[in-house]
Design an enzyme around this catalytic site. Structure first.
Site, PDB file in Angstrom:
ATOM      1  N   LYS A  93       5.902   9.122   8.322  1.00  0.00           N
ATOM      2  CA  LYS A  93       5.793   8.647   9.705  1.00  0.00           C
ATOM      3  C   LYS A  93       6.925   9.159  10.602  1.00  0.00           C
ATOM      4  O   LYS A  93       6.884  10.287  11.041  1.00  0.00           O
ATOM      5  CB  LYS A  93       5.677   7.119   9.713  1.00  0.00           C
ATOM      6  CG  LYS A  93       4.437   6.669   8.885  1.00  0.00           C
ATOM      7  CD  LYS A  93       4.024   5.264   9.160  1.00  0.00           C
ATOM      8  CE  LYS A  93       2.951   4.760   8.218  1.00  0.00           C
ATOM      9  NZ  LYS A  93       1.608   5.122   8.573  1.00  0.00           N
ATOM     10  N   ASP A 111       9.360   2.353  -0.979  1.00  0.00           N
ATOM     11  CA  ASP A 111       8.424   3.089  -0.129  1.00  0.00           C
ATOM     12  C   ASP A 111       8.797   2.767   1.314  1.00  0.00           C
ATOM     13  O   ASP A 111       8.404   1.718   1.852  1.00  0.00           O
ATOM     14  CB  ASP A 111       6.993   2.665  -0.456  1.00  0.00           C
ATOM     15  CG  ASP A 111       5.988   3.354   0.448  1.00  0.00           C
ATOM     16  OD1 ASP A 111       6.398   3.905   1.499  1.00  0.00           O
ATOM     17  OD2 ASP A 111       4.793   3.337   0.128  1.00  0.00           O
ATOM     18  N   TYR A 171       0.862  -1.183   0.000  1.00  0.00           N
ATOM     19  CA  TYR A 171       0.000   0.000   0.000  1.00  0.00           C
ATOM     20  C   TYR A 171       0.895   1.229   0.000  1.00  0.00           C
ATOM     21  O   TYR A 171       1.844   1.313   0.776  1.00  0.00           O
ATOM     22  CB  TYR A 171      -0.884  -0.021   1.251  1.00  0.00           C
ATOM     23  CG  TYR A 171      -1.767   1.195   1.421  1.00  0.00           C
ATOM     24  CD1 TYR A 171      -2.920   1.366   0.649  1.00  0.00           C
ATOM     25  CD2 TYR A 171      -1.465   2.168   2.377  1.00  0.00           C
ATOM     26  CE1 TYR A 171      -3.739   2.474   0.832  1.00  0.00           C
ATOM     27  CE2 TYR A 171      -2.283   3.274   2.560  1.00  0.00           C
ATOM     28  CZ  TYR A 171      -3.424   3.417   1.780  1.00  0.00           C
ATOM     29  OH  TYR A 171      -4.234   4.504   1.956  1.00  0.00           O
TER      30      TYR A 171
HETATM   31  N1  HOZ Z   1      -3.307   3.198   6.243  1.00  0.00           N
HETATM   32  C1  HOZ Z   1      -2.776   3.600   7.490  1.00  0.00           C
HETATM   33  C2  HOZ Z   1      -1.884   2.587   8.079  1.00  0.00           C
HETATM   34  N2  HOZ Z   1      -1.211   1.759   7.187  1.00  0.00           N
HETATM   35  C3  HOZ Z   1      -3.895   3.907   8.429  1.00  0.00           C
HETATM   36  C4  HOZ Z   1      -3.845   5.297   8.819  1.00  0.00           C
HETATM   37  C5  HOZ Z   1      -4.933   5.711   9.819  1.00  0.00           C
HETATM   38  O1  HOZ Z   1      -6.007   5.152   9.822  1.00  0.00           O
HETATM   39  O2  HOZ Z   1      -4.659   6.612  10.568  1.00  0.00           O
END
Ligand code: HOZ
Length: 431
Positions: A267, A239, A144
């Site tokens: 992050k 990534d 992702y």
């Molecule tokens: N897609 C995010 C973690 N892989 C989730 C982010 C969120 O819901 O804050």
């Protein structure tokens, strides 16, 4: 454990926010129950609106590697805020952060700050296409890279959690140039290159997949990607939004010794504030506007508060022993879970890479999205609910990694494993 106030807030939120949340996985859709509305955090602990305390293994989905409300990050934030929160003009803190990133990450000679991982991967792909003059991109099933149109195919994280193939609103034509291969399957990538080699601008990969649970690369996989890309004149994009400053100071590329052309960060680099970045070889990055023709911009890019929080975080992580301590705690947690599961007799596969971990209710090995999807969904739900009830906050989806911080100590790990003993027993009852 009471969740009356969280339930009330969720009802209220649903009236003004779609689904009551600002990011889908947070709604607890796949695990059921009431999403906890968090009121505050300190160290590795968070408290919800009902006053319940939890040991947190989400850590804002990875950024909080030092824990919540870390004193050095708060100090840096206070100082930066007193100087003004945003200018839309260059500031010195951005250079400090850029220099820290360049010094830390092997492949990065120049770096551009953005505000989210989605922006980072979108911009890196634009650069790869612009620099190579090619259109096709290759991604991996279960990886992702944010909610970029062209990357919402076979995606992990929330897309996998909701069990949807892509998303309405992304015209088919937008994903026609996106090729997919199973994670860890070099033969499939070779196949794609033999078919489309001349047209592939880049391969984008999470070097340690963290959006289908946690799935590390098999030995030779990243090296093989490097070789195939070099041979075909395509760019390799790592990534490292999740793995950057998490699995080693220099990210997965330092850990595995494979140097990509471009890297996405997010992050940890923002220390818990909205910041991300993409960077790489100078000859590529210099093709970005204003020096080059490839356009990308953002009002809050390099925001002084985010830069200050990021810098303070990297400063702390640079201290000798940080990553050894983080890896040791994460390993203790995963090994503890595995031992308990083996004793109880419930099939579980645990995975650890540096400060991130994953677990699958499946005998393993888990090396691909196909295998990750075989994790027993109902056992995960029972385990998640029992852990939450016992005061342990895990990602509310099997398709996410878990994160340990430097503020998780022996007492926190013991308490977690004590909770896990009961939670695994409950999961084991599900056939
Ligand atoms: N897609 C995010 C973690 N892989 C989730 C982010 C969120 O819901 O804050």
């Amino acid at each position: 454990m009471a969740s009356r106030r969280s339930a009330g807030l969720f009802r209220r939120a649903r009236k003004s926010i779609p689904g009551g949340v600002n990011s889908p996985v947070r709604a607890f859709g796949s695990v059921g129950g009431t999403p906890r509305f968090l009121a505050r955090g300190k160290g590795c602990r968070v408290w919800d609106a009902d006053g319940n305390e939890y040991i947190d293994y989400v850590g804002s989905w990875g950024p909080l590697i030092l824990g919540h409300a870390d004193p050095s990050v708060l100090r840096a934030l206070r100082a930066a805020a007193a100087d003004g929160t945003s200018f839309g003009a260059p500031t010195e803190r951005e250079i400090d952060l850029a220099e820290a990133i360049v010094a830390a990450v092997p492949s990065i000679e120049r770096v551009r700050m953005v505000s989210s991982g989605t922006e980072a991967s979108m911009s890196a792909i634009r650069l790869a296409r612009g620099a190579t003059g090619r259109k096709r991109i290759l991604k991996f099933e279960g990886c992702y890279h944010g909610h970029v149109d062209a990357l919402l195919v076979g995606a992990g994280s929330g897309v996998a959690t909701l069990g949807i193939p892509g998303s309405p609103g992304v015209p088919e034509e937008f994903t026609q140039l996106t090729l997919q291969a199973p994670f860890n399957d070099l033969a499939a990538v070779e196949d794609a290159f033999s078919r489309w080699g001349e047209e592939i601008a880049c391969v984008i990969v999470e070097p340690v997949a963290g959006n289908m649970g946690c799935v590390p690369p098999l030995p030779g996989f990243l090296e093989g990607l490097r070789e195939l890309c070099t041979r075909a004149g395509a760019l390799l994009i790592f990534d490292e939004v999740m793995t950057g400053f998490r699995v080693a100071f220099g990210g997965a590329q330092e850990r595995y010794g494979v140097v990509p052309d471009l890297t996405c960060l997010g992050k940890v680099v923002g220390g818990g504030l909205p910041a991300a970045a993409f960077g790489g070889r100078a000859d590529l990055m210099d093709q970005m506007a204003p020096d080059g023709p490839i356009y990308q911009a953002g009002t809050l890019s390099g925001n002084p508060l985010a830069a200050a929080a990021g810098l303070a975080t990297l400063e702390r992580l640079r201290r000798p022993g940080s990553y050894e301590a983080l890896a040791k705690r994460t390993r203790q947690l995963a090994e503890g879970l595995q031992t308990l599961a083996d004793e109880i007799g419930v099939e579980l596969t645990t995975v650890v890479v540096g400060g991130m971990f994953g677990f699958f209710f499946h005998p393993g090995p888990v090396q691909s999205f196909e295998a990750a999807k075989k994790s027993h969904a109902e056992r995960f739900r029972r385990f998640f609910a029992a852990m939450l009830e016992a005061g342990v906050y895990l990602a509310p989806s099997p398709y996410e990694a878990g994160f340990v911080s430097l503020s998780h100590g022996p007492r926190d790990l013991d308490q977690t494993l004590e909770a896990a003993r009961k939670a695994l027993r409950r999961a084991a009852r599900v056939r």
